[in-house]
Design an enzyme around this catalytic site. Sequence first.
Site, PDB file in Angstrom:
ATOM      1  N   CYS A   1     -26.928  29.832 -19.165  1.00  0.00           N
ATOM      2  CA  CYS A   1     -26.174  29.016 -20.121  1.00  0.00           C
ATOM      3  C   CYS A   1     -27.031  28.422 -21.239  1.00  0.00           C
ATOM      4  CB  CYS A   1     -25.441  27.897 -19.386  1.00  0.00           C
ATOM      5  SG  CYS A   1     -24.350  28.518 -18.090  1.00  0.00           S
TER       6      CYS A   1
ATOM      7  N   HIS B   1     -24.826  19.136 -23.633  1.00  0.00           N
ATOM      8  CA  HIS B   1     -24.477  20.273 -22.786  1.00  0.00           C
ATOM      9  C   HIS B   1     -23.069  20.071 -22.241  1.00  0.00           C
ATOM     10  CE1 HIS B   1     -25.079  23.744 -20.325  1.00  0.00           C
ATOM     11  NE2 HIS B   1     -24.995  23.068 -19.188  1.00  0.00           N
TER      12      HIS B   1
ATOM     13  N   GLU C   1     -27.370  14.863 -17.353  1.00  0.00           N
ATOM     14  CA  GLU C   1     -27.702  14.915 -18.778  1.00  0.00           C
ATOM     15  C   GLU C   1     -27.787  13.516 -19.367  1.00  0.00           C
ATOM     16  OE1 GLU C   1     -26.333  16.984 -22.984  1.00  0.00           O
ATOM     17  OE2 GLU C   1     -24.868  16.808 -21.364  1.00  0.00           O
TER      18      GLU C   1
ATOM     19  N   LYS D   1     -17.772  21.767 -25.656  1.00  0.00           N
ATOM     20  CA  LYS D   1     -17.148  22.566 -24.592  1.00  0.00           C
ATOM     21  C   LYS D   1     -15.763  22.044 -24.232  1.00  0.00           C
ATOM     22  CE  LYS D   1     -21.500  24.056 -22.385  1.00  0.00           C
ATOM     23  NZ  LYS D   1     -22.479  23.383 -23.245  1.00  0.00           N
TER      24      LYS D   1
ATOM     25  N   HIS E   1     -16.835  26.643 -21.944  1.00  0.00           N
ATOM     26  CA  HIS E   1     -18.264  26.922 -21.785  1.00  0.00           C
ATOM     27  C   HIS E   1     -18.495  28.398 -22.061  1.00  0.00           C
ATOM     28  CE1 HIS E   1     -22.289  27.041 -20.544  1.00  0.00           C
ATOM     29  NE2 HIS E   1     -22.242  26.326 -19.442  1.00  0.00           N
TER      30      HIS E   1
ATOM     31  N   PHE F   1     -28.324  27.338 -15.096  1.00  0.00           N
ATOM     32  CA  PHE F   1     -28.669  27.730 -13.741  1.00  0.00           C
ATOM     33  C   PHE F   1     -30.169  28.042 -13.683  1.00  0.00           C
ATOM     34  CE2 PHE F   1     -24.608  29.605 -11.576  1.00  0.00           C
ATOM     35  CZ  PHE F   1     -23.996  28.375 -11.678  1.00  0.00           C
TER      36      PHE F   1
END
Length: 788
Positions: free
Chosen positions: A180, A313, A324, A345, A350, A409
Amino acid sequence: MTDDMYEHDTVPDGTGGRTRTVVVCGVGAVTAQGATATALWEGVRAGYSAIGPVRGMPMDFYGTDIGGEVQSELAPAYDYLAAFGGREREPAVDFALAAAQEALDQADLGGLPADRWGVSFGSCNGGLRSAEKLARRARAGGAPEDDGRHYLLVPPQAIAEALSSAFGLKGPSLSVNTACASGAHAIAHAVESIRSGHSDAMLVGGSDAFTETAWAGFTSLQSLSSKPAAPYSKDRDGLSLGEGAGMLVLAEESVARAAGAPILAEVLGYGLSADGYHATAPHPKGEGAARAIRGALTSSGLTPEDVGYINGHGTGTPKNDSAESNAVRAALGEAAEKTPLSSSKSMIGHLLGAAGAVEAIVTVRALVEQIAPPTANFTGVDPKCGLDAVPDAGRPHAMDAALSNNFAFAGANACVAFGRPDARRFTAEVPPAGEKVVVTGFAAITSAGTGAEALWRAWSDGSPLGAEEDGLRVARADFDAAAHTTPAERRRMDRLGQLAVASCRVALEHAGLTADERVGVVLGTGLGPMRSIEDFLQPVLDICPTYGSPAVFPNTVFNAAAGQVAMNVGAKGPTSTVTTGHAAGASALTVAYDLLLQGRADAVLCPAVEDLSPGVLAAYRGLPLFGDAAYTLSEGGIALVLERESSALARGARILAEFAGHATTCDAQGIGRWDAEGEGVERAMRGALAHAGVQPGELTGIWANAAGLERADGPETLAAGRLDGAGSVPVHTPKRTLGEPAGAGAQLAAVLALTGWDNGLDSGPVLINSSSLGGTHISLVLRPATEN
């Protein structure tokens, strides 16, 4: 507009110390908001959530049936299927081409020479949707005999090469897959290409289309929300998937001004880091993410008070949003409470590997229009987040600088800093001039055995390795993972991760180095985690999506192996995973080289790992490239330790070689095609030699890419023959004996070259060539440490 209007360096400055200003000249996007960057911005600015019912694929049994789906009909002008006789388009390619056309039209850089243009492309899934369709047709029976040629669309590098070919861009070409954070990493690597003088402009961004794998995977993790995602909100319960592409044109400032191109923003800097914590969950205190944000501030010359806005994010999952928020507070201190932090997002979903590029575009437009865009679907402040999420409606907001966060990830973190071009100049630290990059350690796990000496003996013996497996010659790497990892460590690793961790542990020991936050990991893999993708996808296709395993899914991202290295050896510095096909290992070395010269790390581990799964071999059998009887596919894990020379000397390390120069070029002939005359290979070789300050006649060896494919080997032979003074230089072709280790070819040649200097080969500069199957060529120059 003629080429001589542009002043550019044909030989990059490889010593560090120099900075070139990088600006954004054009943007393009395809998202659920529409097929343009204008549609994206207008929807986001208005707080409109385009997340709704997904119509383009069956949605039974997934955790939700809503997402940010691209509704626009796209018809890119470039026919990428013609290069290999394909019939069915890949949506991730179409998204990228459409967004790129918009960005290039806006930038209008005119007559910039083709070899000064590059491509840096990020994706999480590449053309995986094509692979899923191929698998379904094969299971159903009756697939056309030549259906397998569509496997050429699957690797992420194929999309990078489609972009190069569509627009005639013949400079550096690379693909990056850090899940991502891929789009943000692509921007970072493009910035380094321009700053170091390897290119003057880069087409950069990311693309991902909906796949069954992603939907089933996030369902297995119970990460999807049944309603549009509500990042940073008190009752958020998951993310919304999206699809699409974002592309930006980055250029060196003087080149942009000479062309009269619009200058939308300046890329001030970036920060990269590895969590080294968990395969899917972020560090709860946001420690790794905070290091990335601090890195962006430091490289940009920003103070926390200079940051006017952060495009977060903001996935909408409970753990990610609070982590975050903790990272922003840790990095910005008291200034965090006054800094708007919102999530795009919430309005487009996403976009996985495309998220970093699309959200960078939103950040740039926020700077241009001086508006803090909102977070949609907001339901109230969560004390675990608590920062200014700009709920529901955007607002005017004065700012000179803004950040874009992307975390992924395997703990790959990225933060990119942008500034208004007419704002005051921020003073960033300039890395010292005169620095060199050196090799201080290596390790090899190959079909010849474990260790460099086993590799050397197998090559010296000259007997081809491998055995036939249903029509392909394959050389397997037989190694004992238990000798390098504990049962608890192996429980979360696939074979690719085991090879990466084992080779990196041995390489660190060989270098006498202990990994920490100043040691990075840049991994190269051309094939990636296909075994894990197959293991995850098979029950999804054969039974239903609910049979996707949450234990397997985290290993389906290409950067899972790099994350395992960070977690298990403690290398928490900058991390990236590059996927430049059969040139991926070489690409990883060039990325690490540039990171080191910019002072981003003291040392970087550069493993190249490949695992030949049943699906990979089936794909090779289906491609119209591998009928040559002399061709052998091999697997393994080979790692190099690169360091800044000053760091190596300070700790008293033994320096094995200097990594003296590199160059990357692209033929731009189409997916799966090379230039028959070797023009691109020749440019790569000449560029690397010029970068290193080495004349062809000074070489003591050329370690060729040649592996037994005539359509690839022939052009390289022609190109090498045109190097004046190199006619008597020995040309080594180790892959014809040891096999083609896909993306690990450069590491293979480097270990043999270094070992060869101790085993009778002439000691002196050597050239190492690597090429993808689609005409991306990378050449590297190594020379003995004593030769300066």
